[in-house]
Design an enzyme around this catalytic site. Structure first.
Site, short mmCIF file in Angstrom:
data_model
loop_
_atom_site.label_atom_id
_atom_site.label_comp_id
_atom_site.label_asym_id
_atom_site.label_seq_id
_atom_site.Cartn_x
_atom_site.Cartn_y
_atom_site.Cartn_z
N LYS A 36 35.07 48.18 37.40
CA LYS A 36 35.95 47.00 37.42
C LYS A 36 36.05 46.46 36.00
O LYS A 36 35.07 46.04 35.41
CB LYS A 36 35.40 45.93 38.37
CG LYS A 36 36.29 44.70 38.48
CD LYS A 36 36.01 43.88 39.74
CE LYS A 36 34.65 43.26 39.73
NZ LYS A 36 34.46 42.33 40.88
N ASP B 248 33.29 33.50 47.97
CA ASP B 248 34.55 34.23 48.10
C ASP B 248 34.42 35.33 49.14
O ASP B 248 34.85 36.47 48.92
CB ASP B 248 34.98 34.80 46.75
CG ASP B 248 36.48 35.12 46.70
OD1 ASP B 248 37.23 34.58 47.54
OD2 ASP B 248 36.89 35.90 45.83
N GLY C 238 42.53 42.95 41.53
CA GLY C 238 42.16 41.64 42.07
C GLY C 238 42.24 40.58 41.00
O GLY C 238 42.74 40.82 39.89
N PHE D 246 39.88 39.33 39.25
CA PHE D 246 39.03 39.65 38.10
C PHE D 246 39.72 40.65 37.19
O PHE D 246 39.70 40.52 35.98
CB PHE D 246 37.70 40.20 38.63
CG PHE D 246 36.71 40.54 37.55
CD1 PHE D 246 35.70 39.65 37.22
CD2 PHE D 246 36.77 41.75 36.88
CE1 PHE D 246 34.78 39.96 36.24
CE2 PHE D 246 35.86 42.06 35.90
CZ PHE D 246 34.86 41.16 35.58
N GLY D 247 40.33 41.68 37.77
CA GLY D 247 40.95 42.71 36.97
C GLY D 247 41.27 43.94 37.79
O GLY D 247 41.51 43.86 38.99
N LEU E 176 41.83 52.19 41.62
CA LEU E 176 41.41 52.03 43.02
C LEU E 176 41.96 50.75 43.62
O LEU E 176 42.20 50.67 44.82
CB LEU E 176 39.88 52.01 43.10
CG LEU E 176 39.15 53.29 42.70
CD1 LEU E 176 37.64 53.08 42.77
CD2 LEU E 176 39.56 54.46 43.61
N GLY E 177 42.15 49.73 42.81
CA GLY E 177 42.65 48.47 43.33
C GLY E 177 42.72 47.43 42.23
O GLY E 177 42.31 47.66 41.09
#
Length: 868
Positions: free
Chosen positions: A590, A687, A572, A574-575, A569-570
């Site tokens: 995630k 953030d 970032g 973090f992972g 899905l995406g």
């Protein structure tokens, strides 16, 4: 035009060396003559370049000499010796470079029948873990050679150039050259640039390189029968674009012999799917008369790009800003005279590149440095220990196991087996830098010294084998604690004692055992009493922790719900976020990136926060996985992605209209407000940005990504001193400068998000006069024209009063002084008023079209707008 340069041309040509530039230095240059004896060096006579031996940059290989013949004395000196690799599959040169630097990397191959076999060597060439090209060193003529060249930005401070055996022939190499380039030249949108040609248009037969070319590009002469060459002896000044063509290149040019015909240059790509960049060099090198004009159209594959007039005796470089695809792999640049031009088109030189992608991430840089220090410390001579230790998987180092999630995530070393390796000395401190290590086996060697305490700092470490060495002393208390609390298994020889442990006398054992039983009984009774007291109290809340079993999943369950991490899905900091199903309901999963040094800390923070807070505008945590180094968060699925995707148009479809943007802003503000005043203790998100505002099926907004969240004190002057964390462009400047974190830091970040939603501008955009959105907005506000500020995708479907109020609120949120910013309660209230004003206007103007819209923006510091 051939796509592969034949170095026979280079070898047979005489390099042009200008006496005026002989003083050019070679700072940052790396010039290796492969096969040159250790510690030897020389100045190559045709280029004045200093070549050194490759011995200190490669661990294997043997040296060879080309066969002598009548032409041997005339060839490029680095071609006379070479290094070949009969042993192993992958042999790698390891070069120290500056991370993030753009280099021109050139590898040279000259066979010269060094082995007397007349066999054309064929092999693959890798740059780090990615294939660069396949090399076929022809032997049809003793003068033939091959050069492979690429413009590449280094990912770490180590660059591996690897020769990989693919058949029965033996890989070989003659020379390696690295030349640093200016950072803003030869820029590809993605990937690196593989050189196809550096041509200057002349009827000369001279190749031009260093020292006349400060970057040591090798310019080959080129002409066509239908062209006429012109030249000048007058100095042609360079332009400050950084490309710096040599005088010998820019003082010549070609024009079509038939002045009414176009000047056409054609080249072929290796594949019709390849993308290409062309860099065209122009300078007017004729003294034009008053009534003479030179202007021409520049067309690429028949598309008209620009009408251009060369600058008088001044070099300029033009290139395609986006990669070019060519039908059938045949590319064409055409210069056609415009109607008002009295002179034919002119071009001085051209460079051609194809785009090459290097998708596989290198292994975590710190771990590569650590494992190579371990290799150096113990003088390990394993032939597989070359290049990247983890990838490609078929070349991973013997005794090293890695966790490879996907090609975009740097692999991490999770197991190191150096048993029976003849190790001597103490246990290397570099091992502690393998921070994701799960198992370490140093058994059956000749290691001395004590068991080091630093092994306890490697948090994922579960198994340590140290038996069969000459270690002494005792097990450090920190390791004993890990054994007791974390289930660490430590295997040592019997002579290694456990601190604080003695053989007690039997009577003492009996007494201690009796006392222990009584003590345990008392403790159990006390705990039962306390538990019942707490259970009966309705006002006390048990704080959830990572041990809550009803929401904890095994890693195997995570793999099952994501269908083995099938749909991304995406991505970032973090992972990677994957799509999944849990009990037939969609979820977003995630997975922690192994490269995140603070990943577990942020993971723990997010889980603990989401387990204890619940709000309609905060994303819900369905569960989590905490299994060794395998960490994952399972969220409710948000069908419409994040706000930034819609503002930037990446989601496709219709755009967000003004009322939708205001509703999303209101709901996001309410989520932040809850963190500030609804949580105990209050929290700062740290953030807030448009990618962390997720949108559900009906575009309801929820704040996400709480890994950086921190609690703060309540009070007007209260702040938390902490290291700066967040995203560039959204960071509160006061927080950045003073390390003072307050809830007003979130207000600043939200102001940037609000400014994005209003203007449709990127947070940072180098093509704008004002790169940062705040500076840009301030300059627009000075004119008092709301239309110049609002997102054009709104098509003026907004109320000026509503939009001005929202804009003023955004600028108030990003005031440089935190004390002048509103709190989130006021922000949410003001946004509600903006929406009410807009809705009221819509009711009064039923005939207005309600077009939908989209936008994007962000920045640093600004003032409240005064224009109206």
């Amino acid at each position: 035009m051939e796509t592969r340069n034949k170095f026979m041309l280079l070898a047979c040509a005489t390099f042009s060396i200008m006496s005026l530039v002989k003083s050019q230095n070679q700072q940052g240059f790396i010039s290796l003559d492969c096969g040159l004896p250790s510690k030897e060096s020389y100045i190559e006579p045709s280029s004045n370049l200093t070549f050194i031996s490759d011995v200190n940059f490669i661990r294997g290989g043997k040296t060879g000499n080309i066969q002598n013949n009548s032409r041997t004395n005339f060839i490029f000196k680095p071609f006379k010796v070479l290094r070949y690799f009969p042993d192993g599959i992958r042999n790698c040169y390891s070069l120290s470079v500056k991370q993030g630097t753009k280099y021109l990397i050139r590898t040279l191959f000259y066979y010269g029948n060094y082995d007397g076999l007349n066999t054309s060597p064929r092999f693959d060439l890798f740059l780090g873990p990615n294939i660069w090209t396949s090399v076929d060193v022809l032997i049809a003529d003793v003068g033939d050679g091959v050069v492979e060249e690429i413009v590449h930005v280094t990912r770490s401070n180590i660059l591996d150039i690897c020769l990989v055996k693919t058949g029965t022939s033996t890989p070989m190499i003659s020379a390696i050259e690295l030349r640093p380039l200016r950072y803003d030249t030869y820029t590809a949108r993605t990937g690196s640039l593989k050189s196809m040609a550096h041509f200057y248009f002349t009827n000369s037969d001279e190749a031009i390189r260093y020292p006349e070319d400060v970057y040591d590009r090798v310019w080959m002469p080129y002409s066509q029968p239908e062209w006429t060459q012109i030249n000048t002896t007058r100095n042609v000044s360079g332009f400050s674009d950084g490309y710096n063509p040599p005088q010998g290149v820019i003082q010549t040019a070609s024009i079509p012999t038939n002045g009414s015909e176009p000047l056409t240059f054609t080249w072929n790509l290796e594949s019709s799917d390849d993308e290409t960049y062309a860099y065209l060099f122009f300078a007017e090198i004729q003294q034009l008369k008053v009534n003479e004009t030179r202007e021409f159209k520049i067309l690429a594959n028949g598309v008209d790009y620009i009408d251009y007039t060369p600058w008088k005796f001044e070099a300029r470089t033009l290139s395609n800003p986006a990669p070019l695809k060519c039908e059938g792999g045949v590319c064409r640049v055409q210069l056609s005279k415009t109607p008002k031009s009295t002179l034919p088109p002119l071009m001085n030189a051209i460079e051609i590149f194809s785009v090459i992608q290097f998708p596989q991430s290198d292994t975590n840089t710190d771990e590569v440095i650590a494992i190579k220090k371990i290799q150096s410390t113990y003088q390990l001579s394993r032939i597989s220990w070359q290049g990247d230790p983890c990838v490609p998987k078929q070349f991973s180092w013997m005794g090293v196991s890695c966790n490879v999630i996907d090609i975009s995530t740097p692999p991490r070393i999770i197991s190191l087996d150096l048993s029976l390796s003849g190790l001597t000395g103490v246990i290397s401190p570099s091992i502690q830098n393998l921070t994701m290590l799960r198992e370490l086996d140093l058994s059956n060697n000749n290691l001395t010294g004590e068991v080091p305490e630093f092994l306890a700092t490697i948090k994922p470490l579960l198994v340590i084998h140290l038996r069969g060495n000459n270690l002494r002393g005792s097990v450090p208390q920190a390791l004993q604690d890990r054994e007791k609390n974390d289930g660490l298994k430590l295997f040592v020889d019997p002579n290694i004692t456990r601190r604080g442990k003695h053989q007690p006398k039997s009577w003492l054992v009996a007494i201690v055992a009796s006392i222990s039983c009584v003590a345990v009984t008392i403790i159990v009774l006390v705990l039962i009493f306390i538990f019942r007291r707490r259970k009966s109290s309705t006002r006390k809340v048990i704080r959830p922790s990572l041990e809550m079993k009803n929401r904890r999943f095994k890693y195997s369950e995570v793999k099952e719900m994501t269908n083995n991490f099938e749909v991304v899905l995406g991505k970032g900091g973090f992972g990677v976020v994957y799509h999944g199903f849990l009990n037939n309901e969609q979820v977003a999963v995630k997975v922690l990136s192994q490269s995140s040094t603070q990943g577990y800390k942020e993971f723990k923070t997010e889980v603990e926060l989401l387990l204890r807070v619940h709000h309609v505008n905060l994303v819900s945590l369905v569960g989590y996985c905490d299994e060794g180094i395998d960490l994952a968060l399972i969220y409710e699925f948000m069908e419409n992605g994040n706000l930034k995707e819609h503002l930037s148009g990446k989601r496709g479809g219709s755009v967000l209209n003004w009322s939708s943007r205001l509703k999303i802003a209101i709901e996001s503000a309410l989520g932040i407000e809850y963190l500030h005043i609804g949580c105990q203790p209050p929290m700062v998100h740290r953030d807030v940005k448009s990618t962390n505002i997720l949108l559900g099926l009906r575009f309801e907004a929820k704040l996400a990504d709480f890994g950086l969240s921190r609690s703060f004190l309540v009070g007007s002057q209260a702040h938390v001193s902490t290291n700066v964390a967040g995203t560039l462009g959204y960071l509160d400047p006061e927080y950045y400068l003073k390390n003072w974190l307050t809830e007003k830091s979130d207000v600043y970040s939200f102001g940037i998000v609000l400014l994005e939603s209003i203007t449709g501008q990127p947070v940072i955009e180098q093509s704008r006069d004002k790169s940062y959105i705040v500076e840009w907005a301030k300059s627009m506000l000075a004119n008092g024209d709301i239309e110049s500020i609002m997102d054009p995708n709104l098509h003026q479907d907004y109320d000026s009063s509503s939009s001005w109020k929202a804009l003023e609120l955004a600028m108030l949120c990003i005031n440089p002084s935190s004390t002048q910013r509103p709190n989130m309660t006021r922000v949410a209230h003001e946004l509600n008023e903006c929406l009410e004003i807009y809705n009221l206007t819509k009711i009064r103007s039923q005939d207005q079209n309600s077009s939908k819209s989209l936008g994007h923006t962000v920045t640093f510091i600004s003032d409240i707008p005064s224009a109206r």
